[in-house]
Motif scaffolding. Structure first.
Motif, PDB file in Angstrom:
ATOM      1  N   PRO A 102       0.817  -1.219   0.000  1.00 36.45           N
ATOM      2  CA  PRO A 102       0.000   0.000   0.000  1.00 36.45           C
ATOM      3  C   PRO A 102       0.854   1.274   0.000  1.00 36.45           C
ATOM      4  O   PRO A 102       0.528   2.245  -0.687  1.00 36.45           O
ATOM      5  N   GLY A 103       1.965   1.264   0.724  1.00 38.07           N
ATOM      6  CA  GLY A 103       2.856   2.426   0.744  1.00 38.07           C
ATOM      7  C   GLY A 103       3.461   2.701  -0.621  1.00 38.07           C
ATOM      8  O   GLY A 103       3.544   3.857  -1.051  1.00 38.07           O
ATOM      9  N   ARG A 106       0.765   4.233  -2.809  1.00 37.80           N
ATOM     10  CA  ARG A 106       0.537   5.656  -2.484  1.00 37.80           C
ATOM     11  C   ARG A 106       1.641   6.518  -3.086  1.00 37.80           C
ATOM     12  O   ARG A 106       1.388   7.612  -3.570  1.00 37.80           O
ATOM     13  N   PRO A 109       1.144   6.594  -7.643  1.00 41.37           N
ATOM     14  CA  PRO A 109      -0.298   6.559  -7.938  1.00 41.37           C
ATOM     15  C   PRO A 109      -0.630   6.190  -9.378  1.00 41.37           C
ATOM     16  O   PRO A 109      -1.769   5.829  -9.671  1.00 41.37           O
ATOM     17  N   LYS A 132      -7.544  -3.519   1.727  1.00 42.26           N
ATOM     18  CA  LYS A 132      -7.080  -2.129   1.753  1.00 42.26           C
ATOM     19  C   LYS A 132      -7.430  -1.395   0.464  1.00 42.26           C
ATOM     20  O   LYS A 132      -7.358  -1.943  -0.624  1.00 42.26           O
ATOM     21  N   GLU A 133      -7.792  -0.146   0.619  1.00 42.45           N
ATOM     22  CA  GLU A 133      -8.250   0.668  -0.505  1.00 42.45           C
ATOM     23  C   GLU A 133      -7.207   0.747  -1.609  1.00 42.45           C
ATOM     24  O   GLU A 133      -7.545   0.727  -2.793  1.00 42.45           O
ATOM     25  N   GLU A 134      -5.937   0.823  -1.242  1.00 42.28           N
ATOM     26  CA  GLU A 134      -4.878   0.916  -2.247  1.00 42.28           C
ATOM     27  C   GLU A 134      -4.869  -0.299  -3.169  1.00 42.28           C
ATOM     28  O   GLU A 134      -4.502  -0.184  -4.337  1.00 42.28           O
TER      29      GLU A 134
END
Length: 175
Positions: A102-103, A106, A109, A132-134
């Motif tokens: 996820p990091g 982010r 993108p 997780k949204e990512e």
């Protein structure tokens, strides 16, 4: 010589133009020894990536291979940051600690597609980051491992290449 003990993944390869993230599980012993993604000479990843873009043969230089991947919007990483493992087989992975996917997403993108290179990669991604949204906001594809070890469905390079080509066709930008 057999490698035993805790092993650690390589750092991610991504840039501002990355659109497709290819996730392995954990590099094998040959890749870790060389500090190279898909460093085993029989692994099918590099031939598949090059063929997807109309090139017959991967560059000899690893740095040129990385430039080729990045130039075509591909990023590389793994789902496992570290684990206990003897040898190279995913089946032998124990006590896996996940990477911060996820990091990375982010920070990058532009990545809209996540390709899990094999079942262990996919299972690890879903186990640690599945809700997780990512992850959920991107297309996630589970593709056959590019390992040279044949499976029931994918005996060799050509079958794997066909599956990768069909799955990635909507997402590959023609240059």
């Amino acid at each position: 010589m057999t490698q035993t003990g805790r092993v650690f993944s390589l750092p991610p390869v991504a840039d501002a133009n990355s659109r497709i993230l290819v996730l392995g599980s954990m590099p094998g012993t040959a890749s870790l020894a060389a500090s190279r993604y898909y460093g085993h000479p029989r692994n099918h990843f590099w031939p598949i990536l090059y063929r997807l873009h109309g090139a017959d043969t991967p560059h000899e230089s690893y740095e040129d291979r990385l430039r080729f991947a990045l130039a075509h919007g591909f990023a590389l990483w793994d789902t496992i940051a570290s684990c206990e493992r003897e040898g190279s087989l995913d089946a032998d992975i124990r006590d896996a600690a996940p990477t911060d996917i996820p990091g990375l997403l982010r920070a990058s993108p532009g990545i809209r597609v996540i390709v899990c290179n094999g079942g262990k990669s996919y299972d690890t991604l879903k186990k640690h980051h599945g809700g997780k949204e990512e992850i959920e906001s991107r297309v996630v594809l589970k593709l056959p491992s590019t390992s040279p070890i044949p499976t029931r469905q994918h005996r060799g390079l050509e079958e794997k290449e066909d599956t990768w080509r069909q799955a990635l066709a909507p997402y590959i930008v023609k240059t």
